[in-house]
Structures are given as structure tokens and as C-alpha cells.
Scaffold this motif. Structure first.
Motif, PDB file in Angstrom:
ATOM      1  N   ILE A 109       0.952  -1.278   0.219  1.00  0.00           N
ATOM      2  CA  ILE A 109       0.099  -0.023  -0.023  1.00  0.00           C
ATOM      3  C   ILE A 109       1.135   1.363  -0.059  1.00  0.00           C
ATOM      4  O   ILE A 109       1.964   1.243   0.586  1.00  0.00           O
ATOM      5  CB  ILE A 109      -0.967   0.082   1.199  1.00  0.00           C
ATOM      6  CG1 ILE A 109      -0.336   0.132   2.626  1.00  0.00           C
ATOM      7  CG2 ILE A 109      -1.863  -0.881   1.172  1.00  0.00           C
ATOM      8  CD1 ILE A 109      -1.044   0.350   3.911  1.00  0.00           C
ATOM      9  N   ARG A 110       0.342   2.366  -0.463  1.00  0.00           N
ATOM     10  CA  ARG A 110       0.976   3.664  -0.570  1.00  0.00           C
ATOM     11  C   ARG A 110       0.057   4.733   0.206  1.00  0.00           C
ATOM     12  O   ARG A 110      -0.788   4.834  -0.020  1.00  0.00           O
ATOM     13  CB  ARG A 110       1.228   4.126  -1.910  1.00  0.00           C
ATOM     14  CG  ARG A 110       2.309   5.423  -2.214  1.00  0.00           C
ATOM     15  CD  ARG A 110       2.836   5.564  -3.493  1.00  0.00           C
ATOM     16  NE  ARG A 110       1.684   5.883  -4.427  1.00  0.00           N
ATOM     17  CZ  ARG A 110       1.110   7.194  -4.550  1.00  0.00           C
ATOM     18  NH1 ARG A 110       1.775   8.397  -3.927  1.00  0.00           N
ATOM     19  NH2 ARG A 110       0.405   7.312  -5.561  1.00  0.00           N
ATOM     20  N   VAL A 111       0.815   5.309   1.325  1.00  0.00           N
ATOM     21  CA  VAL A 111       0.221   6.209   1.982  1.00  0.00           C
ATOM     22  C   VAL A 111       0.685   7.250   2.445  1.00  0.00           C
ATOM     23  O   VAL A 111       1.953   7.436   2.034  1.00  0.00           O
ATOM     24  CB  VAL A 111      -0.169   5.504   3.456  1.00  0.00           C
ATOM     25  CG1 VAL A 111      -0.851   4.139   3.349  1.00  0.00           C
ATOM     26  CG2 VAL A 111       1.139   5.183   4.459  1.00  0.00           C
ATOM     27  N   GLN A 112       0.193   8.342   2.725  1.00  0.00           N
ATOM     28  CA  GLN A 112       0.715   9.591   3.332  1.00  0.00           C
ATOM     29  C   GLN A 112       1.100   9.340   4.741  1.00  0.00           C
ATOM     30  O   GLN A 112       0.546   8.738   5.519  1.00  0.00           O
ATOM     31  CB  GLN A 112      -0.155  10.739   3.078  1.00  0.00           C
ATOM     32  CG  GLN A 112      -0.326  11.238   1.652  1.00  0.00           C
ATOM     33  CD  GLN A 112      -1.279  12.522   1.512  1.00  0.00           C
ATOM     34  OE1 GLN A 112      -2.361  12.333   1.781  1.00  0.00           O
ATOM     35  NE2 GLN A 112      -0.974  13.515   0.565  1.00  0.00           N
ATOM     36  N   PRO A 113       2.078  10.289   5.097  1.00  0.00           N
ATOM     37  CA  PRO A 113       2.559   9.971   6.483  1.00  0.00           C
ATOM     38  C   PRO A 113       1.729  10.284   7.697  1.00  0.00           C
ATOM     39  O   PRO A 113       1.913   9.766   8.877  1.00  0.00           O
ATOM     40  CB  PRO A 113       3.927  10.992   6.789  1.00  0.00           C
ATOM     41  CG  PRO A 113       3.456  11.917   5.409  1.00  0.00           C
ATOM     42  CD  PRO A 113       2.765  11.357   4.478  1.00  0.00           C
ATOM     43  N   GLY A 114       0.487  11.326   7.351  1.00  0.00           N
ATOM     44  CA  GLY A 114      -0.151  11.534   8.465  1.00  0.00           C
ATOM     45  C   GLY A 114      -1.253  10.464   8.743  1.00  0.00           C
ATOM     46  O   GLY A 114      -2.457  10.765   9.653  1.00  0.00           O
ATOM     47  N   ILE A 115      -1.613   9.377   7.990  1.00  0.00           N
ATOM     48  CA  ILE A 115      -2.607   8.650   8.312  1.00  0.00           C
ATOM     49  C   ILE A 115      -2.210   7.850   9.692  1.00  0.00           C
ATOM     50  O   ILE A 115      -1.002   7.414   9.869  1.00  0.00           O
ATOM     51  CB  ILE A 115      -2.790   7.479   7.172  1.00  0.00           C
ATOM     52  CG1 ILE A 115      -3.922   6.711   7.391  1.00  0.00           C
ATOM     53  CG2 ILE A 115      -1.505   6.465   7.215  1.00  0.00           C
ATOM     54  CD1 ILE A 115      -4.550   5.709   6.198  1.00  0.00           C
ATOM     55  N   THR A 116      -3.003   7.622  10.560  1.00  0.00           N
ATOM     56  CA  THR A 116      -3.008   7.009  11.918  1.00  0.00           C
ATOM     57  C   THR A 116      -2.879   5.406  11.673  1.00  0.00           C
ATOM     58  O   THR A 116      -3.598   4.759  10.727  1.00  0.00           O
ATOM     59  CB  THR A 116      -3.960   7.584  12.870  1.00  0.00           C
ATOM     60  OG1 THR A 116      -5.295   6.986  12.586  1.00  0.00           O
ATOM     61  CG2 THR A 116      -3.670   8.807  13.140  1.00  0.00           C
ATOM     62  N   LEU A 117      -2.212   4.773  12.723  1.00  0.00           N
ATOM     63  CA  LEU A 117      -2.341   3.210  12.634  1.00  0.00           C
ATOM     64  C   LEU A 117      -3.776   2.855  12.748  1.00  0.00           C
ATOM     65  O   LEU A 117      -4.315   1.871  11.969  1.00  0.00           O
ATOM     66  CB  LEU A 117      -1.542   2.836  13.944  1.00  0.00           C
ATOM     67  CG  LEU A 117      -1.340   1.198  13.983  1.00  0.00           C
ATOM     68  CD1 LEU A 117      -0.490   0.541  12.743  1.00  0.00           C
ATOM     69  CD2 LEU A 117      -0.522   1.038  15.231  1.00  0.00           C
ATOM     70  N   GLY A 118      -4.546   3.231  13.695  1.00  0.00           N
ATOM     71  CA  GLY A 118      -5.940   2.821  13.841  1.00  0.00           C
ATOM     72  C   GLY A 118      -6.694   3.055  12.451  1.00  0.00           C
ATOM     73  O   GLY A 118      -7.408   1.903  12.057  1.00  0.00           O
ATOM     74  N   VAL A 119      -6.621   3.996  11.968  1.00  0.00           N
ATOM     75  CA  VAL A 119      -7.492   4.042  10.604  1.00  0.00           C
ATOM     76  C   VAL A 119      -6.844   3.463   9.430  1.00  0.00           C
ATOM     77  O   VAL A 119      -7.660   2.936   8.837  1.00  0.00           O
ATOM     78  CB  VAL A 119      -7.312   5.776  10.381  1.00  0.00           C
ATOM     79  CG1 VAL A 119      -7.967   6.218   8.855  1.00  0.00           C
ATOM     80  CG2 VAL A 119      -7.984   6.478  11.117  1.00  0.00           C
TER      81      VAL A 119
END
Length: 433
Positions: A109-119
Motif C-alpha cells: 500500500i502507498r500512504v501519506q505519513p499523516g494516516i494513523t495506525l488505527g485508521v
């Protein structure tokens, strides 16, 4: 219009996000979970990598004019070291919180750094996937990389370090680079290009040549990754990767703006066992033998914590105990069904029949979760706000734990204080209230 207001206005005209100099907003970002306080001059909310790049370039241009505006990347502000605060510009990743791509076949997966672990894990669970990090769900992926915490699943899964495949990083000069393993031929091409990225690789190669023996022979404590300790992992055969240096670097090497993660299939459902042990030697023997069973998590809590929580009505009726010294131990397994049953049976055999014991079942699963949530609630919130541990995430090896308990008992008697301890035996990280 003040100087800072002019800077904020200029930046708002050049990024898709926002920059604020309002006193009330700056005050909200003046603290994290440490005891330090620093009020930023500006708070920026970028939305893209290009926004971050422009903010970095702007700070660099100001420095050339002898105006210092240091930059600090911030996630949800739960850092305990003061690394999420600054008297310069805070770059909040609150709006850089998207899952950008999902490759189900490759489990990437490719994500931005501000996504939280829970979300992130809530979204991945819909596809039967997860990022197996057992840590505060409020933590951002960027924060996990910057701090590289030793989570409760590290012993089995290796922590965040094992799951980052590639990272996009904005360097101090505003250059955007990809941190990933590169063959020596590609590294040489970067060096010969004369670019700032090439200069970075040139310096790393120089350090490896000059101090190679020291780096290779560096003896690290378990889970110790601070201070660029991962330099021992940047070279493997003909491949060189600067990615390991990002972990526990607290954003000092560059600002991470995009991350490719490897994820896993959701493991079998967790089953937990809770027991109360009053005798210290029995406790240490139990912990040692249970740890040999490779539990997902193995946590212990001083019974004083339960007593204090009960006074404020913050304890579900899942397990009872008489007042007195002792420890609550919670063991978690997430192996396949029959293997988990065998391990739980082994735990039963290790426990004195006179001690309280509860094993998670479908009938008490909700109560078990309430029990654990109440514990977290107590630890995270005191009467006057957050309950801050006196000792926080301190590494105590197994063979020193008995001496530590003895010394703590002496200190409690000398000072006439209660100093309850809680932590993870599996990871040897402990806290004291």
C-alpha cells in the motif's frame, strides 16, 4: 501587518494547504506528551509532497538571509521526547492522511505519513489485511518511522522497520528523493550526477569506507535504533539503502512525505488470558516460561494500579483480587486455533490453582475488551489530565527484573510512596507511575 503574518500570507499563496500565525492555533501546537513546551511561530498544514517541498525551500531561502525558521514535522503530537514541538514552523501532517494506492496481489500500500495506525488498520481489515504493529492507534505512520517504537508485537513481527519498502523524502535543500535499496551501479550513477542526493550517497560511502569495521562490529542492545544505529543495516552485498537511517531519526535526515508499506493477511483472532500472581519469584518464573511460548504480547501490571482504578469506578468486574501486593499478568496469543489452545493449557499448568485466572471466550470477550480498555483509560487519564509515568518506556532486561523490583520496594519504603510498575515482559519495556 507583522513580519510573520506576511510570511504566512506569502506561503498561503504558494501551497495548496494552509499556514497560520494565529496565536490560538500556535498555542495548540506548543506541547506534545513530553514536559517541554515551545510555541511555534507558524503552523503549516500541507496537503501534498510539493507543499512540503515549497515550505522547505522557503525556510532554506530565509536562512540565506540570516532569518532562521527551523522546521519540525508533527503527526498527532503524542511524541514523548519533545520532537513534535518547535519555536520555528510546525509542519503538521493532519491533512496528509490518505491511502493513495493498494496492491492486493502484492500486499503493498502507498500512504501519506499523516494516516494513523488505527485508521489504516480499520481500512485494511475490509480487505482481510493489516499492518501488524501493536502500538497506540493514534500514532501516524510517519511518527512510527520517526520514533521506531518497540511495540508489543516487535518480538514476532519486527516492528515498523520490517514493513516499510520505500519512502519519499524531502531533503533540507528541498530535493525530493526516494529511499529504497539500490544496486551499487545505481548508487555510483547518483554520485557521479553531482546532485545533492548524490552527495548524500558520496558521504555515506566515505563513512562506510573509513569506519566500516567499527560499523560492522557495532554491538547494539535489543530494540536500540536511536542515533542512526541502523547504519549497520544500510548495506547488503551489492545493494545500498538509506531507508534504515530514517527509523528513529526524529525527522533529522529529511521529511517523509510518501510511504510504501508491505502488509500482511489478518492473523487468527487474539485470545487472552488474565491472571493475578502475588509471589514475586512465582511471577518471574511464570513470565520466563510463558515467554518461551512466543506470545503475541505478555504484559504485567502492579495490583496497585487496579486498586487505584477501582477507587474511581474505572474497573470492570472481570477478575477480582484481594487487596495486597502482586501483579496482574495478561498473555495474548494469535496462533492457529489448536496451537493457541495448547499454549493456553500450558499457561494453566504454570499457574497456582489458588490464583485468580480468566481465559477469553466468546461469552466474556466483550468484558475482556472492556477490562483492557479501562486499564488503558486509567493509564492515559489522571484526575488532572494525562497520567504521566515517572519512568517511561525504560528497557530492563529479564535478568535484571528481580533486582529492579527489589530496589523499587526499598525505594517505596524509604520514601513512603507507591510506585506501581507496568510494562511488557516480551519487549522488556517498562513504565512506572
Amino acid at each position: 501587518m507583522g513580519e510573520l503574518s506576511k510570511l504566512a500570507k506569502y506561503l498561503n499563496q504558494h501551497i495548496s494547504g494552509n499556514v497560520f500565525d494565529r496565536a490560538s492555533i500556535c498555542a495548540e501546537y506548543s506541547t506534545d506528551r513530553s514536559i517541554i513546551e515551545a510555541t511555534p511561530r507558524l503552523v503549516a498544514f500541507p496537503e501534498t509532497t510539493e507543499d512540503v517541498r515549497r515550505l522547505v525551500l522557503f525556510s532554506d531561502q530565509l536562512a540565506l538571509r540570516d532569518f532562521r525558521l527551523p522546521l519540525t514535522m508533527r503527526g498527532t503530537g503524542i511524541d514523548k521526547t519533545g520532537a513534535a514541538i518547535s519555536n520555528g514552523m510546525i509542519i503538521s501532517t493532519e491533512r496528509m492522511n490518505q491511502i493513495e494506492e493498494v496492491d492486493l496481489r502484492g500486499r503493498l500500500i502507498r500512504v501519506q505519513p499523516g494516516i494513523t495506525l488505527g485508521v489504516l488498520n480499520a481500512a485494511l481489515s475490509l480487505q482481510g489485511l493489516c499492518l501488524p504493529i501493536d502500538y497506540d492507534p493514534r500514532s501516524t505512520v510517519g511518527g512510527l518511522i520517526a520514533n521506531c517504537p518497540n511495540d508489543d508485537a516487535s518480538e514476532r513481527h519486527g516492528g515498523i522497520f520490517q514493513y516499510v519498502e520505500r519512502a519519499e523524502v524531502v531533503l533540507a535543500n528541498g530535493e525530493i528523493v526516494q529511499f529504497a535499496p539500490y544496486h551499487s551501479r545505481n548508487v555510483m550513477a547518483k554520485i557521479e550526477s553531482g546532485s545533492p542526493e548524490g552527495e548524500l550517497y558520496r558521504r555515506i560511502e566515505r563513512i562506510l569506507d573509513q569506519y566500516g569495521d567499527t560499523i560492522v562490529n557495532r554491538s547494539m542492545r535489543p530494540f536500540d535504533s536511536a542515533g542512526y544505529a541502523n547504519i549497520t543495516r544500510i548495506k547488503h552485498g551489492n545493494y545500498l539503502s538509506l531507508l534504515p537511517l530514517l527509523f528513529a531519526s526524529q525527522g533529522t535526515l529529511g521529511l517523509v512525505t510518501d510511504i510504501i508499506l508491505r502488509v500482511e493477511v489478518v492473523r487468527p483472532l487474539m485470545r487472552r488470558l488474565a491472571t493475578i500472581i502475588h509471589d514475586q519469584k512465582t511471577l518471574l518464573r511464570f513470565l520466563e516460561e510463558v515467554n518461551e511460548l512466543s506470545p503475541y504480547a505478555l504484559k504485567l501490571y502492579d495490583l496497585k494500579i487496579l486498586d487505584i482504578a477501582a477507587l474511581y469506578g474505572n474497573w470492570p468486574e472481570l477478575i477480582r483480587h484481594d487487596n495486597g501486593d502482586g501483579w496482574l499478568v495478561i498473555v495474548s496469543f494469535n496462533d492457529r486455533r489448536y496451537r493457541t489452545e495448547r499454549k493456553l493449557q500450558r499457561c494453566r499448568e504454570l499457574i497456582n490453582p489458588n490464583e485468580a485466572l480468566v481465559i477469553e471466550t466468546p461469552d466474556n470477550s466483550n468484558s475482556f475488551q472492556e477490562f483492557y480498555s479501562a486499564l488503558l483509560s486509567f493509564l492515559n487519564d489522571g484526575l488532572d489530565g494525562e497520567r504521566t509515568p515517572v519512568m517511561d518506556d525504560v528497557y530492563i532486561p529479564h535478568y535484571k527484573l528481580e533486582d529492579y523490583f527489589s530496589g523499587l520496594k526499598t525505594l517505596e519504603m524509604t520514601l513512603d510512596l507507591d510506585l506501581p510498575v507496568f510494562g511488557s515482559y516480551a519487549t522488556s519495556n517498562y513504565n512506572r507511575l
